[in-house]
Motif scaffolding. Structure first.
Motif, short mmCIF file in Angstrom:
data_model
loop_
_atom_site.label_atom_id
_atom_site.label_comp_id
_atom_site.label_asym_id
_atom_site.label_seq_id
_atom_site.Cartn_x
_atom_site.Cartn_y
_atom_site.Cartn_z
N HIS A 1 13.87 5.76 -13.09
CA HIS A 1 13.57 7.07 -12.51
C HIS A 1 12.07 7.26 -12.31
O HIS A 1 11.62 7.72 -11.25
N ARG A 2 11.28 6.90 -13.31
CA ARG A 2 9.82 7.07 -13.21
C ARG A 2 9.23 6.16 -12.13
O ARG A 2 8.34 6.56 -11.39
N ALA B 1 6.97 5.77 -6.71
CA ALA B 1 7.04 5.17 -5.38
C ALA B 1 7.28 6.25 -4.32
O ALA B 1 6.65 6.22 -3.25
N ARG B 2 8.15 7.19 -4.60
CA ARG B 2 8.44 8.28 -3.65
C ARG B 2 7.16 9.05 -3.33
O ARG B 2 6.86 9.32 -2.18
N ARG B 3 6.40 9.39 -4.36
CA ARG B 3 5.14 10.12 -4.15
C ARG B 3 4.13 9.27 -3.38
O ARG B 3 3.46 9.77 -2.48
N GLY C 1 5.20 -0.60 2.31
CA GLY C 1 6.20 -0.15 1.33
C GLY C 1 6.45 -1.17 0.25
O GLY C 1 6.61 -0.82 -0.93
N GLN C 2 6.48 -2.47 0.59
CA GLN C 2 6.73 -3.48 -0.43
C GLN C 2 5.58 -3.59 -1.42
O GLN C 2 5.78 -3.91 -2.58
N THR C 3 4.36 -3.27 -0.98
CA THR C 3 3.22 -3.25 -1.89
C THR C 3 3.34 -2.09 -2.87
O THR C 3 3.09 -2.23 -4.06
N ILE C 4 3.75 -0.94 -2.35
CA ILE C 4 3.98 0.22 -3.22
C ILE C 4 5.08 -0.10 -4.22
O ILE C 4 4.96 0.19 -5.41
N ALA C 5 6.15 -0.73 -3.75
CA ALA C 5 7.26 -1.10 -4.63
C ALA C 5 6.76 -2.03 -5.75
O ALA C 5 7.10 -1.84 -6.92
N ALA C 6 5.96 -3.02 -5.39
CA ALA C 6 5.44 -3.96 -6.39
C ALA C 6 4.55 -3.25 -7.39
O ALA C 6 4.60 -3.54 -8.59
N ARG C 7 3.72 -2.33 -6.92
CA ARG C 7 2.85 -1.57 -7.83
C ARG C 7 3.64 -0.70 -8.79
O ARG C 7 3.13 -0.29 -9.83
N GLU D 1 12.49 5.37 5.94
CA GLU D 1 12.92 6.64 6.54
C GLU D 1 12.29 7.82 5.81
O GLU D 1 11.86 8.78 6.43
N TYR D 2 12.22 7.70 4.49
CA TYR D 2 11.60 8.77 3.70
C TYR D 2 10.13 8.92 4.05
O TYR D 2 9.62 10.03 4.21
N ARG D 3 9.45 7.79 4.18
CA ARG D 3 8.03 7.81 4.52
C ARG D 3 7.83 8.48 5.88
O ARG D 3 6.96 9.34 6.02
#
Length: 177
Positions: A104-105, A110-112, A124-130, A153-155
């Motif tokens: 969840h965290r 990532a959502r923010r 997005g994949q860089t954000i996911a990795a971070r 889509e969210y972005r």
């Protein structure tokens, strides 16, 4: 302790008036834990205070280590010198599993980050990795399961909504779960 106080005071809209007694209790426990630690008298604290302080310490550890893809309930337990079973019992009382809390965290961060204008050029994949996701496919599946929409889509929706609302002085809403 300063993080807790800062979060409560910086984001007052995130809490209801009915949360005040719980916040007071947490704050008293934190101060008691800090003082008892400085006096080397932690054993004198009531068991429930020691437990609440341990849970808060563990939650803080999780937040600071979200980026690490090896962050698991087992690594959290080992870092706090407790068994995995004891860790799970602590969080069972919290009404959440440790794995669910980590997921969840990570997803929330990532959502923010996906709609943060400063990170617009970050893939997005860089954000996911971070955020500790090892593959973009796993991140995408988990994000869609949590928010009902893909990260891309969210972005797109968040950035277009953000720019429109920013002119009106409002912020982007969180997607429904």
């Amino acid at each position: 302790m300063t993080r807790f106080i800062g979060h409560v005071t910086d984001e007052p809209d995130a809490y209801r008036p009915s949360d005040a007694p719980r916040h007071n209790s947490v704050l008293v426990d934190l101060v008691a834990g800090l003082i008892s630690h400085e006096l080397d008298a932690e054993a004198a604290l009531p068991p429930e205070t020691r437990i609440r302080n341990l849970v808060l310490t563990i939650r803080s550890f999780i937040l600071h280590n979200l980026h690490d893809p090896r962050l698991t309930p087992q690594t959290v337990a080992a870092a706090h010198h407790i068994s995995s079973r004891h860790l799970h019992r602590l969080f069972q009382q919290e009404g959440v599993t440790v794995a669910a809390l980590i997921r969840h965290r990570r997803l929330d961060k990532a959502r923010r980050d996906l709609v943060d204008p400063a990170l617009l050029d970050t893939p997005g994949q860089t954000i996911a990795a971070r955020c500790g996701f090892t593959t973009s496919a796993h991140f995408s599946r988990a994000f869609r399961a949590a928010y009902g929409i893909s990260p891309s889509e969210y972005r797109k929706a968040g950035l277009s909504t953000d720019s429109g609302r920013a002119r009106q002085g409002r912020t982007c809403a969180t997607p429904a779960r």
